[in-house]
Design a protein around this motif. Structure first.
Motif, PDB file in Angstrom:
ATOM      1  N   VAL A   1       0.817  -0.920   0.047  1.00 25.72           N
ATOM      2  CA  VAL A   1      -0.695   0.353   0.074  1.00 25.72           C
ATOM      3  C   VAL A   1       0.984   1.219  -0.002  1.00 25.72           C
ATOM      4  N   SER A   2       0.694   1.564  -1.174  1.00 24.85           N
ATOM      5  CA  SER A   2       1.188   3.124  -0.747  1.00 24.85           C
ATOM      6  C   SER A   2       0.401   4.830  -0.724  1.00 24.85           C
ATOM      7  N   LEU A   3       0.485   5.520  -0.536  1.00 24.55           N
ATOM      8  CA  LEU A   3       0.233   6.304   0.317  1.00 24.55           C
ATOM      9  C   LEU A   3       1.134   7.970  -0.038  1.00 24.55           C
ATOM     10  N   ALA A   4       0.228   8.582  -0.997  1.00 25.53           N
ATOM     11  CA  ALA A   4       1.194  10.583  -1.678  1.00 25.53           C
ATOM     12  C   ALA A   4      -0.037  10.675  -0.819  1.00 25.53           C
ATOM     13  N   TYR A   5       0.053  12.036   0.496  1.00 23.31           N
ATOM     14  CA  TYR A   5      -0.573  13.233   0.610  1.00 23.31           C
ATOM     15  C   TYR A   5      -0.066  13.930   0.711  1.00 23.31           C
ATOM     16  N   ASP A   6      -0.941  14.873  -0.395  1.00 23.45           N
ATOM     17  CA  ASP A   6      -0.620  16.194  -0.784  1.00 23.45           C
ATOM     18  C   ASP A   6      -0.173  17.555   0.458  1.00 23.45           C
ATOM     19  N   ALA A   7       0.868  17.560   1.036  1.00 26.76           N
ATOM     20  CA  ALA A   7       0.635  18.758   2.118  1.00 26.76           C
ATOM     21  C   ALA A   7       1.080  20.420   2.009  1.00 26.76           C
ATOM     22  N   HIS A   8       0.990  20.179   0.469  1.00 28.24           N
ATOM     23  CA  HIS A   8       1.061  22.058   0.400  1.00 28.24           C
ATOM     24  C   HIS A   8       0.540  23.091   1.234  1.00 28.24           C
ATOM     25  N   ALA A   9      -0.727  22.600   1.772  1.00 31.24           N
ATOM     26  CA  ALA A   9      -1.896  23.400   1.869  1.00 31.24           C
ATOM     27  C   ALA A   9      -1.860  24.051   3.179  1.00 31.24           C
ATOM     28  N   HIS A  10      -1.191  22.540   4.306  1.00 28.59           N
ATOM     29  CA  HIS A  10      -0.681  22.447   5.445  1.00 28.59           C
ATOM     30  C   HIS A  10      -0.452  23.248   6.631  1.00 28.59           C
ATOM     31  N   PRO A  11      -1.714  23.303   7.869  1.00 28.72           N
ATOM     32  CA  PRO A  11      -1.145  25.262   8.412  1.00 28.72           C
ATOM     33  C   PRO A  11       0.796  25.410   8.701  1.00 28.72           C
ATOM     34  N   ILE A  12       1.446  23.947   8.915  1.00 30.65           N
ATOM     35  CA  ILE A  12       2.604  23.438   9.458  1.00 30.65           C
ATOM     36  C   ILE A  12       3.262  24.456   8.688  1.00 30.65           C
ATOM     37  N   LEU A  13       3.763  23.621   7.148  1.00 31.38           N
ATOM     38  CA  LEU A  13       4.377  23.675   6.207  1.00 31.38           C
ATOM     39  C   LEU A  13       4.299  25.847   5.432  1.00 31.38           C
ATOM     40  N   MET A  14       2.900  26.217   6.289  1.00 28.63           N
ATOM     41  CA  MET A  14       2.751  27.671   5.652  1.00 28.63           C
ATOM     42  C   MET A  14       3.328  28.632   6.467  1.00 28.63           C
ATOM     43  N   LEU A  15       4.088  27.727   7.937  1.00 34.85           N
ATOM     44  CA  LEU A  15       4.550  28.538   9.001  1.00 34.85           C
ATOM     45  C   LEU A  15       5.972  28.929   8.004  1.00 34.85           C
ATOM     46  N   ALA A  16       6.312  27.956   7.213  1.00 30.58           N
ATOM     47  CA  ALA A  16       7.648  28.164   6.784  1.00 30.58           C
ATOM     48  C   ALA A  16       8.380  29.452   6.491  1.00 30.58           C
TER      49      ALA A  16
ATOM     50  N   PRO B   1      10.540  32.066   4.738  1.00 32.38           N
ATOM     51  CA  PRO B   1      11.495  32.198   4.317  1.00 32.38           C
ATOM     52  C   PRO B   1      12.313  31.520   4.544  1.00 32.38           C
ATOM     53  N   LEU B   2      12.282  30.112   5.246  1.00 34.11           N
ATOM     54  CA  LEU B   2      12.598  29.137   5.088  1.00 34.11           C
ATOM     55  C   LEU B   2      12.684  27.891   4.339  1.00 34.11           C
ATOM     56  N   PRO B   3      13.470  27.206   4.237  1.00 28.13           N
ATOM     57  CA  PRO B   3      13.493  26.285   2.553  1.00 28.13           C
ATOM     58  C   PRO B   3      12.169  25.565   3.458  1.00 28.13           C
ATOM     59  N   LYS B   4      11.539  24.309   3.037  1.00 29.39           N
ATOM     60  CA  LYS B   4      10.752  24.386   2.826  1.00 29.39           C
ATOM     61  C   LYS B   4      11.484  22.642   2.486  1.00 29.39           C
ATOM     62  N   PRO B   5      10.093  21.900   3.118  1.00 29.69           N
ATOM     63  CA  PRO B   5      10.522  20.100   2.835  1.00 29.69           C
ATOM     64  C   PRO B   5       9.614  20.501   1.977  1.00 29.69           C
ATOM     65  N   PRO B   6       9.662  19.043   1.555  1.00 35.46           N
ATOM     66  CA  PRO B   6       8.727  18.461   0.646  1.00 35.46           C
ATOM     67  C   PRO B   6       7.241  18.299   0.601  1.00 35.46           C
ATOM     68  N   SER B   7       6.651  19.095  -0.152  1.00 36.93           N
ATOM     69  CA  SER B   7       4.718  18.941   0.309  1.00 36.93           C
ATOM     70  C   SER B   7       4.260  17.807  -0.228  1.00 36.93           C
ATOM     71  N   LEU B   8       4.657  16.980  -1.397  1.00 37.70           N
ATOM     72  CA  LEU B   8       4.213  15.550  -1.431  1.00 37.70           C
ATOM     73  C   LEU B   8       4.733  14.679  -0.582  1.00 37.70           C
ATOM     74  N   ILE B   9       3.801  13.957   0.898  1.00 36.63           N
ATOM     75  CA  ILE B   9       4.816  12.813   1.341  1.00 36.63           C
ATOM     76  C   ILE B   9       4.666  11.451   0.862  1.00 36.63           C
ATOM     77  N   ARG B  10       5.630  10.765   0.662  1.00 30.05           N
ATOM     78  CA  ARG B  10       5.444   9.679   0.409  1.00 30.05           C
ATOM     79  C   ARG B  10       5.774   8.379   0.756  1.00 30.05           C
ATOM     80  N   ARG B  11       4.873   7.906   1.205  1.00 28.06           N
ATOM     81  CA  ARG B  11       4.659   6.204   2.370  1.00 28.06           C
ATOM     82  C   ARG B  11       4.613   5.017   1.922  1.00 28.06           C
ATOM     83  N   THR B  12       5.139   3.950   2.308  1.00 25.54           N
ATOM     84  CA  THR B  12       4.656   2.707   1.386  1.00 25.54           C
ATOM     85  C   THR B  12       4.779   1.657   3.069  1.00 25.54           C
TER      86      THR B  12
END
Length: 141
Positions: free
Chosen positions: A105-120, A122-133
């Motif tokens: 089972v592979s999941l891909a979560y699109d976190a580009h609009a998540h509030p945690i990533l919006m706090l970044a 001027p910081l370099p952001k982590p990848p907004s697409l999280i893939r886990r298997t």
């Protein structure tokens, strides 16, 4: 009566030095704190996606064929994403591959609009697409 003040020696005056030092160090400390919050939140999201993938792979074990396993895994993700992991189930793409030996089972979560990533900011952001298997072996141990 002498009311004249003695001359002020600026090189020995220490008033305001803490404010000047904080003006130099403060922005770096704030950016460091923001980075810890953003990357800590991203690691929390990634762990939530991994846990959801593992649990949905175990839920898919009840299926008799590939179609039923896919339906079970997708239903589990839709049911448990918001409750157990705090994720938006509409932003999760589920892929289920199964054969005689394993269910993947592979999941891909699109976190580009998540509030945690919006706090970044001027910081370099982590990848907004999280893939886990997650892989569960069916038999042949």
């Amino acid at each position: 009566m002498n009311t004249r003040r003695p001359p002020v020696c600026f090189h020995s005056c220490r008033r305001g030095s803490a404010a000047v030092e904080f003006a130099f160090v403060g922005p770096m400390l704030i950016l460091l704190l923001m980075g810890m919050v953003v990357y800590g939140g991203w690691f929390w999201l990634a762990q939530s996606v991994q846990s959801l993938a593992s649990d949905s792979a175990r839920a898919a074990m009840g299926g008799l064929d590939g179609t039923e396993r896919r339906a079970l895994a997708t239903a589990f993700v839709a049911d448990q994403a918001r409750v157990g992991a705090g994720l938006d189930p509409t932003l999760i793409a589920v892929t289920v591959d199964s054969d005689a030996k394993a269910i993947r089972v592979s999941l891909a979560y699109d976190a580009h609009a998540h509030p945690i990533l919006m706090l970044a900011g001027p910081l370099p952001k982590p990848p907004s697409l999280i893939r886990r298997t997650a892989v569960v072996r069916v038999g042949g141990y």
